[in-house]
Design a protein around this motif. Structure first.
Motif, PDB file in Angstrom:
ATOM      1  N   ASP A  53       0.849  -1.194   0.000  1.00 36.33           N
ATOM      2  CA  ASP A  53       0.000   0.000   0.000  1.00 36.33           C
ATOM      3  C   ASP A  53       0.883   1.242   0.000  1.00 36.33           C
ATOM      4  OD1 ASP A  53      -2.735   1.367   0.555  1.00 36.33           O
ATOM      5  OD2 ASP A  53      -1.406   2.166   2.113  1.00 36.33           O
ATOM      6  N   LEU A  54       0.556   2.176  -0.862  1.00 42.56           N
ATOM      7  CA  LEU A  54       1.290   3.438  -0.950  1.00 42.56           C
ATOM      8  C   LEU A  54       0.305   4.566  -0.681  1.00 42.56           C
ATOM      9  CD1 LEU A  54       3.869   5.044  -1.660  1.00 42.56           C
ATOM     10  CD2 LEU A  54       3.127   4.970  -4.043  1.00 42.56           C
ATOM     11  N   LYS A  55       0.096   4.858   0.580  1.00 39.30           N
ATOM     12  CA  LYS A  55      -0.816   5.935   0.989  1.00 39.30           C
ATOM     13  C   LYS A  55      -2.170   5.792   0.307  1.00 39.30           C
ATOM     14  CE  LYS A  55       3.001   9.156   1.862  1.00 39.30           C
ATOM     15  NZ  LYS A  55       3.634  10.460   1.509  1.00 39.30           N
ATOM     16  N   GLY A  56      -2.713   4.583   0.364  1.00 39.38           N
ATOM     17  CA  GLY A  56      -4.018   4.308  -0.216  1.00 39.38           C
ATOM     18  C   GLY A  56      -3.996   3.892  -1.669  1.00 39.38           C
ATOM     19  N   VAL A  57      -2.839   3.945  -2.299  1.00 42.78           N
ATOM     20  CA  VAL A  57      -2.683   3.504  -3.689  1.00 42.78           C
ATOM     21  C   VAL A  57      -2.122   2.097  -3.694  1.00 42.78           C
ATOM     22  CG1 VAL A  57      -1.448   3.907  -5.858  1.00 42.78           C
ATOM     23  CG2 VAL A  57      -2.332   5.841  -4.542  1.00 42.78           C
ATOM     24  N   ASP A  58      -2.703   1.230  -4.525  1.00 47.42           N
ATOM     25  CA  ASP A  58      -2.215  -0.139  -4.645  1.00 47.42           C
ATOM     26  C   ASP A  58      -0.941  -0.160  -5.475  1.00 47.42           C
ATOM     27  OD1 ASP A  58      -4.345  -1.181  -3.185  1.00 47.42           O
ATOM     28  OD2 ASP A  58      -5.598  -1.433  -4.962  1.00 47.42           O
ATOM     29  N   GLY A  59       0.145  -0.591  -4.873  1.00 52.51           N
ATOM     30  CA  GLY A  59       1.406  -0.752  -5.578  1.00 52.51           C
ATOM     31  C   GLY A  59       1.808  -2.208  -5.588  1.00 52.51           C
ATOM     32  N   TYR A  60       2.698  -2.563  -6.477  1.00 56.86           N
ATOM     33  CA  TYR A  60       3.183  -3.947  -6.521  1.00 56.86           C
ATOM     34  C   TYR A  60       4.477  -4.017  -7.309  1.00 56.86           C
ATOM     35  CZ  TYR A  60       0.230  -3.265 -10.628  1.00 56.86           C
ATOM     36  OH  TYR A  60      -0.368  -2.719 -11.745  1.00 56.86           O
ATOM     37  N   ASN A  61       5.394  -4.824  -6.777  1.00 56.51           N
ATOM     38  CA  ASN A  61       6.545  -5.265  -7.537  1.00 56.51           C
ATOM     39  C   ASN A  61       6.133  -6.489  -8.345  1.00 56.51           C
ATOM     40  OD1 ASN A  61       8.239  -3.399  -6.036  1.00 56.51           O
ATOM     41  ND2 ASN A  61       8.177  -4.861  -4.346  1.00 56.51           N
ATOM     42  N   VAL A  62       6.904  -6.795  -9.387  1.00 55.60           N
ATOM     43  CA  VAL A  62       6.717  -8.025 -10.154  1.00 55.60           C
ATOM     44  C   VAL A  62       7.981  -8.849  -9.969  1.00 55.60           C
ATOM     45  CG1 VAL A  62       6.241  -9.036 -12.416  1.00 55.60           C
ATOM     46  CG2 VAL A  62       5.257  -6.807 -11.815  1.00 55.60           C
ATOM     47  N   VAL A  63       7.835 -10.052  -9.398  1.00 52.08           N
ATOM     48  CA  VAL A  63       8.998 -10.810  -8.946  1.00 52.08           C
ATOM     49  C   VAL A  63       8.922 -12.249  -9.453  1.00 52.08           C
ATOM     50  CG1 VAL A  63      10.458 -11.381  -6.983  1.00 52.08           C
ATOM     51  CG2 VAL A  63       8.920  -9.412  -6.833  1.00 52.08           C
ATOM     52  N   GLY A  64       9.962 -12.676 -10.159  1.00 52.25           N
ATOM     53  CA  GLY A  64      10.071 -14.041 -10.635  1.00 52.25           C
ATOM     54  C   GLY A  64      11.341 -14.691 -10.122  1.00 52.25           C
ATOM     55  N   VAL A  65      11.477 -15.990 -10.364  1.00 53.69           N
ATOM     56  CA  VAL A  65      12.643 -16.704  -9.867  1.00 53.69           C
ATOM     57  C   VAL A  65      13.014 -17.844 -10.806  1.00 53.69           C
ATOM     58  CG1 VAL A  65      11.269 -18.308  -8.439  1.00 53.69           C
ATOM     59  CG2 VAL A  65      13.661 -17.833  -7.826  1.00 53.69           C
ATOM     60  N   VAL A  66      14.308 -18.050 -10.971  1.00 57.59           N
ATOM     61  CA  VAL A  66      14.844 -19.288 -11.547  1.00 57.59           C
ATOM     62  C   VAL A  66      15.583 -19.988 -10.421  1.00 57.59           C
ATOM     63  CG1 VAL A  66      16.484 -20.309 -13.171  1.00 57.59           C
ATOM     64  CG2 VAL A  66      15.046 -18.406 -13.894  1.00 57.59           C
ATOM     65  N   LYS A  67      15.153 -21.198 -10.103  1.00 57.72           N
ATOM     66  CA  LYS A  67      15.752 -21.929  -8.999  1.00 57.72           C
ATOM     67  C   LYS A  67      16.876 -22.821  -9.501  1.00 57.72           C
ATOM     68  CE  LYS A  67      13.298 -23.276  -5.542  1.00 57.72           C
ATOM     69  NZ  LYS A  67      13.730 -22.204  -4.604  1.00 57.72           N
ATOM     70  N   SER A  68      17.902 -22.906  -8.686  1.00 54.35           N
ATOM     71  CA  SER A  68      18.993 -23.815  -8.993  1.00 54.35           C
ATOM     72  C   SER A  68      18.466 -25.241  -9.024  1.00 54.35           C
ATOM     73  CB  SER A  68      20.091 -23.686  -7.933  1.00 54.35           C
ATOM     74  OG  SER A  68      21.049 -24.700  -8.079  1.00 54.35           O
ATOM     75  N   LYS A  69      18.940 -26.021  -9.974  1.00 61.49           N
ATOM     76  CA  LYS A  69      18.537 -27.426 -10.052  1.00 61.49           C
ATOM     77  C   LYS A  69      19.404 -28.296  -9.159  1.00 61.49           C
ATOM     78  CE  LYS A  69      16.543 -27.001 -14.683  1.00 61.49           C
ATOM     79  NZ  LYS A  69      16.617 -25.531 -14.702  1.00 61.49           N
ATOM     80  N   GLU A  70      20.387 -27.686  -8.509  1.00 58.99           N
ATOM     81  CA  GLU A  70      21.225 -28.402  -7.562  1.00 58.99           C
ATOM     82  C   GLU A  70      20.694 -28.199  -6.151  1.00 58.99           C
ATOM     83  OE1 GLU A  70      25.263 -27.205  -7.958  1.00 58.99           O
ATOM     84  OE2 GLU A  70      25.281 -27.397 -10.156  1.00 58.99           O
ATOM     85  N   GLN A  71      21.008 -29.131  -5.275  1.00 59.56           N
ATOM     86  CA  GLN A  71      20.687 -28.958  -3.866  1.00 59.56           C
ATOM     87  C   GLN A  71      21.744 -28.029  -3.278  1.00 59.56           C
ATOM     88  OE1 GLN A  71      17.996 -30.099  -2.227  1.00 59.56           O
ATOM     89  NE2 GLN A  71      17.252 -30.894  -4.191  1.00 59.56           N
ATOM     90  N   SER A  72      21.412 -26.771  -3.230  1.00 55.87           N
ATOM     91  CA  SER A  72      22.410 -25.767  -2.889  1.00 55.87           C
ATOM     92  C   SER A  72      21.944 -24.937  -1.709  1.00 55.87           C
ATOM     93  CB  SER A  72      22.669 -24.856  -4.090  1.00 55.87           C
ATOM     94  OG  SER A  72      23.511 -23.790  -3.727  1.00 55.87           O
ATOM     95  N   ASP A  73      22.886 -24.638  -0.819  1.00 55.55           N
ATOM     96  CA  ASP A  73      22.585 -23.725   0.286  1.00 55.55           C
ATOM     97  C   ASP A  73      23.161 -22.341   0.026  1.00 55.55           C
ATOM     98  OD1 ASP A  73      25.252 -24.275   0.558  1.00 55.55           O
ATOM     99  OD2 ASP A  73      25.147 -24.895   2.674  1.00 55.55           O
ATOM    100  N   LEU A  74      23.546 -22.088  -1.236  1.00 55.98           N
ATOM    101  CA  LEU A  74      24.070 -20.778  -1.597  1.00 55.98           C
ATOM    102  C   LEU A  74      22.956 -19.735  -1.573  1.00 55.98           C
ATOM    103  CD1 LEU A  74      26.391 -21.732  -4.592  1.00 55.98           C
ATOM    104  CD2 LEU A  74      27.068 -21.226  -2.230  1.00 55.98           C
TER     105      LEU A  74
END
Length: 322
Positions: free
Chosen positions: A92-113
């Motif tokens: 919320d931005l002072k009563g205005v609807d805001g939003y980020n757009v967020v995507g992900v590519v996940k590692s295909k390895e079992q990684s704790d990085l």
């Protein structure tokens, strides 16, 4: 970019603000801007995102909604999954609807990085005082150019073998005070997800002249990011360099890298090619597609890709705060 007032030698004023979803099946494309089959290219994306149809992409406007739909469709086309339940990270931005757009590519390895964030703001300032009856601040360089750079990197990385997750964040309300990036940084803190590096992108659409590097990095002295990245680059000049004006005007704190540095204390920087002498249309109605050096811009992004991939796949913590 978030506004600051800069007094230059010519007396002009400028401002420079510059639960994870699993990797799944490719999603059907729908709701494209023209309600037709989605057809992505970097040039068409840059042209569309800076077109009059989007009316300057002000946060909360119909124009930024169209931009968000375009970004979502590009992510779907590239097989980039939503980072959250959907691509939208709402606030919320002072009563205005805001939003980020967020995507992900996940590692295909079992990684704790730790994940790497690649980001840019996709909002702009909407309508401003008219010049020759044109009041739309199209924001081609600021920051459709950064937005498309993120999309290009997302497309490039989508089918690569990655050793760590990569989060692609298109921030909104940057022009309102880094609101979207502050929201996402705090949300990730609450999720106990700390990024390795935040690689933010601003204003790449015009190139610098007379420099021995391709782009500058804000907060150059805060970490060794430039040194590490330049070691990955095989060009004759350095890729990332130090611009004195960036330090002079405190640009490190003026874009969406900074909230992540504040919240996590990790290397968080913005790369940029706007150097205060090479583009006169900052926050101006003439910041349009036709003013950009598109060929040089695309070459810059292509040359950026291999280094970003190596940065992601460095299994040791090579980038550190100084």
């Amino acid at each position: 970019m978030k506004k600051i007032i800069l007094t230059l030698c010519i007396g002009s004023l400028l401002a420079f603000s510059c639960k994870n979803s699993p990797q799944g099946e490719k999603k059907e494309i729908s709701n494209t801007p023209e309600n037709t089959q989605f057809d992505y290219s970097a040039t068409s994306a840059l042209k569309y995102l800076s077109s009059d149809e989007l009316s300057g992409r002000d946060t909360g406007s119909e124009g930024i909604e169209k931009a968000a739909v375009y970004i979502e469709n590009a992510f779907k086309d590239f097989n980039i999954n939503p980072y959250f339940e959907t691509y939208r990270d709402s606030f919320d931005l002072k009563g205005v609807d805001g939003y980020n757009v967020v995507g992900v590519v996940k590692s295909k390895e079992q990684s704790d990085l730790k994940p790497l964030i690649i980001g840019a703001h996709f909002d702009h300032i909407g309508h401003i005082e008219a010049i020759d009856q044109d009041s739309i601040a199209n924001g081609a360089n600021d920051n459709a150019s950064g937005t498309v750079a993120v999309l290009e990197l997302a497309q490039f990385l989508a089918d690569k073998q990655l050793k760590r997750d990569v989060i692609f964040a298109l921030f909104s309300a940057e022009e309102k005070g880094l609101v979207g990036s502050k929201h996402l940084a705090n949300k990730m803190k609450d999720m106990d997800v700390e990024p390795y590096v935040v690689f933010n992108i601003e204003m790449l659409g015009v190139q610098m002249e007379g420099k021995d590097y391709r782009a500058y990095v804000t907060g150059y002295e805060i970490s060794n990011l430039a040194e590490v990245f330049n070691a990955f680059y095989d060009g004759e000049e350095q890729f990332l360099g130090f611009l004195p004006e960036a330090a002079q005007y405190g640009l490190f704190k003026r874009s969406d890298n900074y909230p992540f540095f504040e919240v996590f204390g990790v290397p968080s920087h913005t790369i940029c090619t706007f150097d205060f002498t090479n583009y006169e249309y900052y926050h101006h109605v003439n910041d349009e597609f036709g003013e950009l050096d598109v060929e040089a811009y695309l070459k810059l992004i292509d040359d950026l890709k291999p280094g970003v991939l190596q940065l992601i796949n460095s299994t040791e913590t090579t980038v550190n705060l100084n």
